[in-house]
Design an enzyme around this catalytic site. Structure first.
Site, PDB file in Angstrom:
ATOM      1  N   HIS A 247       2.655   3.222  13.311  1.00  0.00           N
ATOM      2  CA  HIS A 247       1.594   4.234  13.239  1.00  0.00           C
ATOM      3  C   HIS A 247       1.919   5.489  14.059  1.00  0.00           C
ATOM      4  O   HIS A 247       1.036   6.109  14.645  1.00  0.00           O
ATOM      5  CB  HIS A 247       0.255   3.642  13.679  1.00  0.00           C
ATOM      6  CG  HIS A 247      -0.378   2.780  12.634  1.00  0.00           C
ATOM      7  ND1 HIS A 247      -1.637   2.238  12.755  1.00  0.00           N
ATOM      8  CD2 HIS A 247       0.078   2.346  11.432  1.00  0.00           C
ATOM      9  CE1 HIS A 247      -1.936   1.528  11.682  1.00  0.00           C
ATOM     10  NE2 HIS A 247      -0.894   1.571  10.860  1.00  0.00           N
TER      11      HIS A 247
ATOM     12  N   GLU B 120      -5.327   1.747   2.306  1.00  0.00           N
ATOM     13  CA  GLU B 120      -5.211   0.557   3.152  1.00  0.00           C
ATOM     14  C   GLU B 120      -5.463   0.908   4.609  1.00  0.00           C
ATOM     15  O   GLU B 120      -6.140   0.167   5.338  1.00  0.00           O
ATOM     16  CB  GLU B 120      -3.818  -0.073   2.990  1.00  0.00           C
ATOM     17  CG  GLU B 120      -3.660  -1.432   3.655  1.00  0.00           C
ATOM     18  CD  GLU B 120      -3.167  -1.390   5.095  1.00  0.00           C
ATOM     19  OE1 GLU B 120      -3.112  -2.460   5.725  1.00  0.00           O
ATOM     20  OE2 GLU B 120      -2.851  -0.293   5.605  1.00  0.00           O
ATOM     21  N   GLU B 121      -4.911   2.040   5.035  1.00  0.00           N
ATOM     22  CA  GLU B 121      -5.020   2.415   6.446  1.00  0.00           C
ATOM     23  C   GLU B 121      -6.450   2.791   6.834  1.00  0.00           C
ATOM     24  O   GLU B 121      -6.780   2.825   8.018  1.00  0.00           O
ATOM     25  CB  GLU B 121      -4.065   3.571   6.765  1.00  0.00           C
ATOM     26  CG  GLU B 121      -2.596   3.271   6.531  1.00  0.00           C
ATOM     27  CD  GLU B 121      -2.022   2.269   7.524  1.00  0.00           C
ATOM     28  OE1 GLU B 121      -2.775   1.771   8.380  1.00  0.00           O
ATOM     29  OE2 GLU B 121      -0.815   1.977   7.447  1.00  0.00           O
TER      30      GLU B 121
ATOM     31  N   ASP C  29       3.651  -6.082   3.230  1.00  0.00           N
ATOM     32  CA  ASP C  29       3.330  -4.951   4.096  1.00  0.00           C
ATOM     33  C   ASP C  29       4.200  -5.015   5.351  1.00  0.00           C
ATOM     34  O   ASP C  29       4.100  -5.968   6.124  1.00  0.00           O
ATOM     35  CB  ASP C  29       1.844  -5.027   4.466  1.00  0.00           C
ATOM     36  CG  ASP C  29       1.333  -3.782   5.174  1.00  0.00           C
ATOM     37  OD1 ASP C  29       2.140  -2.886   5.476  1.00  0.00           O
ATOM     38  OD2 ASP C  29       0.121  -3.714   5.423  1.00  0.00           O
TER      39      ASP C  29
ATOM     40  N   ASP D 264       5.825   1.300   7.323  1.00  0.00           N
ATOM     41  CA  ASP D 264       4.431   0.917   7.064  1.00  0.00           C
ATOM     42  C   ASP D 264       3.770   1.898   6.116  1.00  0.00           C
ATOM     43  O   ASP D 264       3.233   2.911   6.559  1.00  0.00           O
ATOM     44  CB  ASP D 264       3.675   0.854   8.395  1.00  0.00           C
ATOM     45  CG  ASP D 264       2.246   0.401   8.227  1.00  0.00           C
ATOM     46  OD1 ASP D 264       1.912  -0.178   7.176  1.00  0.00           O
ATOM     47  OD2 ASP D 264       1.454   0.626   9.160  1.00  0.00           O
TER      48      ASP D 264
ATOM     49  N   HIS E 244       0.824  -1.218   0.000  1.00  0.00           N
ATOM     50  CA  HIS E 244       0.000   0.000   0.000  1.00  0.00           C
ATOM     51  C   HIS E 244       0.851   1.258   0.000  1.00  0.00           C
ATOM     52  O   HIS E 244       1.891   1.332   0.647  1.00  0.00           O
ATOM     53  CB  HIS E 244      -1.034  -0.006   1.132  1.00  0.00           C
ATOM     54  CG  HIS E 244      -0.493   0.037   2.529  1.00  0.00           C
ATOM     55  ND1 HIS E 244      -0.247   1.216   3.202  1.00  0.00           N
ATOM     56  CD2 HIS E 244      -0.215  -0.952   3.408  1.00  0.00           C
ATOM     57  CE1 HIS E 244       0.163   0.954   4.428  1.00  0.00           C
ATOM     58  NE2 HIS E 244       0.208  -0.356   4.585  1.00  0.00           N
TER      59      HIS E 244
END
Length: 503
Positions: free
Chosen positions: A443, A320-321, A349, A288, A276
């Site tokens: 994140h 994606e998130e 990923d 990520d 992604h």
């Protein structure tokens, strides 16, 4: 490099520009593809070098910094300048690769949400674990609401669970039984001004409401520990007052997937792989999934030196998130005929976590489309042949493989870990720090160039090159797909659909 079409558009249109990439532009012709040597695993792996991956990571971080004016920090969340420029970087790189690929973009609507500020008070306390759910709406007029707290019966999955006193109240609801979005909508239909979902397992609770509903109300998640004293008081007939405040927005924007398919190779038998292109709002996302999307770009670049027998299709998913939006949309648009052309899908990923473990999705044929287990064993054999340990991790819907396996396409992938905690046993297997997350910056704003482990990233990129080369040459021994299995997994329940909990 001269400014690309998208970069110019960004400069001219600024924040109002919505990503709409042009159709693939013809590149300068190279020598005939058929004159090239057939790709092999060893030859493609030989091109992989950590220094090249690092340079791409530095480029991606500079792209994330384009969002600083709007967000106050680097990010590549969909709709941001950082993500638009990420798409441009991927697209422009692919279209300079000697006309080897057919490159296209796929525009789709994406629901995005952002919480600028939130606060929850129960009784006289502020629960430390309180977190707003993703895609939550704001409280009324984005102002604090003062209301009694009402305990919802059972699991809050049925309208009858909500007492008459829910009107004008804050609904306190147990996790379990149905999706968070269902609980929030039922609370709203019962007249609640906000909802708080508490964990019925140990630990804090954060998740997503999923597809927006006009009945959703501002919704928080809290831990079992924080909820316990209020549950006890309410069950004992005591009154508990609360304050809920949510300054949030939920919007629909447009963003793009990018797809590149080799012009050579059997188009009826495609090996497909994806990562992604977006990050979360909170940070630049260099691991990520910068590590995955840049690996795909690196492998796609070197594949052009070779010919292939089967077509190879690379995909960079957006959204994606926000809940696997891009990959969901892509698979939903496939006709049955196009679906059957994809022999397998490989998801890549988070390949470079600093406190890494070599993780293989435990994709078995018993619970997934036949062929998933054969792909799993390809990864296992690679790690074994390189003298490396590995672990199996749940194949539970957390990344972009989900739509593929739900629609009968064999799938699998590898990762190096996110917020999971490394055990003492895993420390012995892979080194690193037991008791810490595999990616302590998962994140977060610190997911920068400094957050990638180049040793893990290089080896995993070699593994991806191996997977591409293996199936680009032949599917001999790999199970043949059948149309009867195309939709046999679409009702399989999962706790996740993307990185956030659904229920």
């Amino acid at each position: 490099m001269a400014p690309s079409w998208l970069a110019v558009a960004l400069m001219l249109l600024g924040e109002t520009f919505a990503a709409q990439l042009p159709l693939a532009q013809p590149a300068q012709k190279s020598p005939a593809i058929s004159d090239k040597e057939l790709v092999s695993s060893s030859s493609l792996q030989d091109h992989i070098d950590a220094d090249n991956l690092l340079e791409r990571a530095k480029k991606l971080y500079s792209i994330a910094e384009l969002s600083f004016d709007e967000y106050g920090h680097p990010t590549r969340v969909i709709g941001s300048k950082g993500h638009l420029a990420t798409l441009d970087y991927i697209y422009s790189t692919l279209t300079t690769l000697d006309d080897y690929y057919t490159v296209s973009n796929q525009t789709f609507p994406a629901v995005v949400g952002n919480v600028d500020e939130s606060r929850l008070v129960l009784g006289q306390e502020v629960p430390k674990s309180a977190r707003p759910m993703s895609l939550t709406p704001p409280t009324k007029n984005k102002q604090p609401v003062y209301a009694p707290v009402v305990l919802v019966s059972n699991l809050g999955c049925d309208a009858s669970d909500y007492p008459q006193g829910t009107t004008g109240a804050i609904a306190l609801i147990s996790r379990g039984g149905c999706a968070f979005g269902t609980k929030s909508a039922l609370a709203g239909e019962a007249g609640a001004v906000a909802a708080v979902v508490y964990n019925n397992e140990k630990g804090s609770l954060s998740g997503t409401l999923g597809t927006p509903s006009p009945h959703h109300v501002a919704t928080f998640g809290i831990s079992d520990t924080d909820a316990a004293p209020y549950i006890e008081k309410l069950k004992g007939g005591e009154k508990v007052d609360g304050i809920a405040y949510m300054d949030a927005v939920v919007n629909t924007i447009y963003t793009d997937n990018i797809i590149a398919q080799t012009k050579q190779g059997d188009p009826e038998n495609c090996v497909m792989l994806g990562g992604h292109s977006d990050s979360v709002t909170e940070g630049p996302g260099i691991n990520d999934d910068g590590s995955g999307s840049l690996t795909l770009l690196e492998v796609a670049t070197h594949l052009t030196k070779y010919s292939v027998n089967n077509c190879v299709r690379f995909a960079w998913w957006a959204g994606e998130e926000e809940g696997l939006l891009g990959s969901d949309y892509y698979v939903d648009q496939l006709t049955p005929e196009e679906n059957m052309k994809i022999r397998l899908f490989m998801d890549y990923d988070m390949l470079a976590s600093p406190n890494f473990a070599y993780q293989v999705y435990n994709a078995t044929n018993a619970e997934n489309p036949v062929g998933s287990e054969e792909l799993r064993e390809l990864y296992v054999d690679f790690y074994k042949s390189n003298g490396e340990n590995f672990t199996f991790i749940p194949f539970d819907g957390r990344s972009d493989y989900d739509a593929f396996i739900r629609n009968g396409i064999p799938g699998g992938g590898i990762a190096t870990g996110a917020e999971g905690v490394k055990t003492e046993e895993e420390k012995e297997m892979f080194g690193g720090v037991a008791g810490d997350w595999f990616d302590p910056c998962y994140h977060q704003i610190c997911d920068t160039v400094a957050n990638v482990n180049l040793t893990a990233w290089e080896l995993n990129t070699k593994l991806i090159a191996h997977s591409v080369a293996t199936y680009a040459v032949s599917f001999e021994g790999f199970p043949i797909r059948t149309e009867s299995a195309m939709h046999s997994f679409d009702d399989k329940e999962r706790k996740y659909h993307g990185p956030k909990l659904l229920q």
